[in-house]
Design an enzyme around this catalytic site. Structure first.
Site, PDB file in Angstrom:
ATOM      1  N   GLY A 164       0.811  -1.217   0.000  1.00 62.20           N
ATOM      2  CA  GLY A 164       0.000   0.000   0.000  1.00 62.20           C
ATOM      3  C   GLY A 164       0.839   1.259   0.000  1.00 62.20           C
ATOM      4  N   GLY A 170      -0.450   4.911  -0.938  1.00 58.35           N
ATOM      5  CA  GLY A 170      -1.530   5.509  -0.162  1.00 58.35           C
ATOM      6  C   GLY A 170      -1.058   6.691   0.664  1.00 58.35           C
ATOM      7  N   GLN A 171      -1.963   7.213   1.497  1.00 56.38           N
ATOM      8  CA  GLN A 171      -1.681   8.416   2.269  1.00 56.38           C
ATOM      9  C   GLN A 171      -0.509   8.212   3.225  1.00 56.38           C
ATOM     10  OE1 GLN A 171      -4.558   9.618   5.192  1.00 56.38           O
ATOM     11  NE2 GLN A 171      -4.101  11.793   4.939  1.00 56.38           N
ATOM     12  N   ASP A 202       2.494  -1.732  -4.432  1.00 50.57           N
ATOM     13  CA  ASP A 202       1.085  -1.350  -4.444  1.00 50.57           C
ATOM     14  C   ASP A 202       0.396  -2.142  -5.528  1.00 50.57           C
ATOM     15  OD1 ASP A 202      -1.462   0.323  -4.501  1.00 50.57           O
ATOM     16  OD2 ASP A 202      -0.282   1.493  -3.084  1.00 50.57           O
ATOM     17  N   ARG A 255      -1.329  -0.886  -7.895  1.00 50.05           N
ATOM     18  CA  ARG A 255      -1.237  -0.154  -9.155  1.00 50.05           C
ATOM     19  C   ARG A 255       0.197   0.306  -9.366  1.00 50.05           C
ATOM     20  NH1 ARG A 255      -2.926   3.494  -5.321  1.00 50.05           N
ATOM     21  NH2 ARG A 255      -2.191   5.652  -5.495  1.00 50.05           N
ATOM     22  N   TYR A 292     -15.180  -1.774   8.460  1.00 49.42           N
ATOM     23  CA  TYR A 292     -13.792  -1.345   8.680  1.00 49.42           C
ATOM     24  C   TYR A 292     -13.377  -1.620  10.124  1.00 49.42           C
ATOM     25  CZ  TYR A 292      -9.777   1.836   9.054  1.00 49.42           C
ATOM     26  OH  TYR A 292      -8.538   2.378   9.278  1.00 49.42           O
TER      27      TYR A 292
END
Length: 318
Positions: free
Chosen positions: A8, A11-12, A34, A36, A142
């Site tokens: 990841g 991501g942020q 990631d 992508r 979540y």
């Protein structure tokens, strides 16, 4: 930590964490991954980058073995608001990806970090000074996945001896990478809108107080925890951490010190408001402080000054 694989990574959290890790441990010793491809030259040209789908264990294993990593920092997940829109996908990514990376850590004898969240708490959790150990009955997919994830990491530590570690993050604020569908995204958006429009419409209602943290403090907390002597870690997979608690109007009040004409109004998003209402107002971080020296540098005022300066520069509006 000597050689680290980050899932990841676009991501942020991942975007800033990878940069800091490479600065600290060496560019070639941090493998960013990631689902992508990296197309922004941010990570790809400054160190190793691999496309990895965390729902496929073989791909994670291949990259971890290829680079002979000793640590996995697993960030890939679907965040709170997006998870409510597609709960089955959230379970598949959040739990499937977690057990796959844990299995790789077990098979290759790696240290392991994954973040939990204040989303692991629920409406029946004490709202103020929420204890480290308390009642957890979240009402979102979540939150459910985060509680299950904490327990799964505990299991891999106790059953297989995997050195698992984690933090219950609050809302994270950053100017570098956009947030990814979380309930506290407004705390990033409000600064961009303040700089560009001098006005913001909050999807969270007035008076909704939530824990927050600036990204540099979050990155420092991850690295500090991962470098700590494991014998000191009693709550290794779910440390409460927070910098401050604030509601939308608190952000607006500080922003007006720098942009006096800033206006805040409200158009509440029912889905995200229900999620926010189920979370604590302020959590107790004393276990993290006492066990491994957790600390923060940024309060709301210092964060606001830095965010406004950095966004102004980023948007070329100086």
């Amino acid at each position: 930590m000597k050689r680290i694989l980050v899932t990841g990574a676009l991501g942020q959290i991942g975007t800033e964490l990878v940069a800091k890790l490479r600065e600290t441990y060496g560019t070639m010793n941090v493998i960013a991954t990631d689902i992508r491809a990296c197309d922004a030259n941010v990570i790809e040209k400054k160190g190793p980058f691999e496309v990895v789908d965390v729902t496929e264990e073989a791909g994670i294993y291949y990259v971890a073995a290829k680079y002979q990593v000793d640590t996995i920092i697993h960030l890939a997940s679907l965040l709170s608001a997006n998870a409510e829109r597609n709960p089955r996908l959230a379970w598949n990514i959040n739990m499937g990806g977690l057990i796959n990376t844990l299995e790789v850590a077990r098979e290759l004898n790696l240290k392991f970090f994954t973040p939990s969240s204040i989303g692991a708490f629920g409406p029946s959790t004490p709202k103020n000074l929420t204890p480290q150990n308390t009642f957890q009955r979240p009402t979102t997919m979540y939150g459910l996945s985060k509680v299950a994830g904490e327990l799964l990491c505990d299991y891999y530590f106790k059953r297989f001896g995997v050195d698992t570690r984690g933090l219950r993050f609050p809302g994270l604020i950053s100017y570098i990478a956009p947030p990814g569908g979380g309930t506290t995204d407004y705390a990033v958006e409000i600064y961009y809108h303040a700089v560009k429009n001098k006005a913001y419409t909050s999807y969270i209602k007035e008076g909704t107080t939530l824990d927050m943290m600036y990204m540099p403090d979050a990155i420092n907390a991850i690295i500090t925890l991962m470098e700590e002597n494991p014998e000191k870690l009693l709550h290794r997979n779910a440390y409460n951490v927070s910098a401050f608690s604030a509601a939308p109007e608190d952000f607006a009040a500080i922003i007006r010190k720098y942009i006096p004409t800033f206006k805040l109004d409200y158009q509440v998003d029912p889905t995200r408001q229900v999620i926010a209402d189920s979370w604590p107002n302020a959590i107790d971080s004393s276990a993290a402080v006492n066990e491994w020296g957790f600390r923060v540098e940024y309060d709301l005022e210092k964060l606001t000054k830095d965010m406004l300066e950095k966004i102004t520069g980023k948007l070329g509006m100086e």
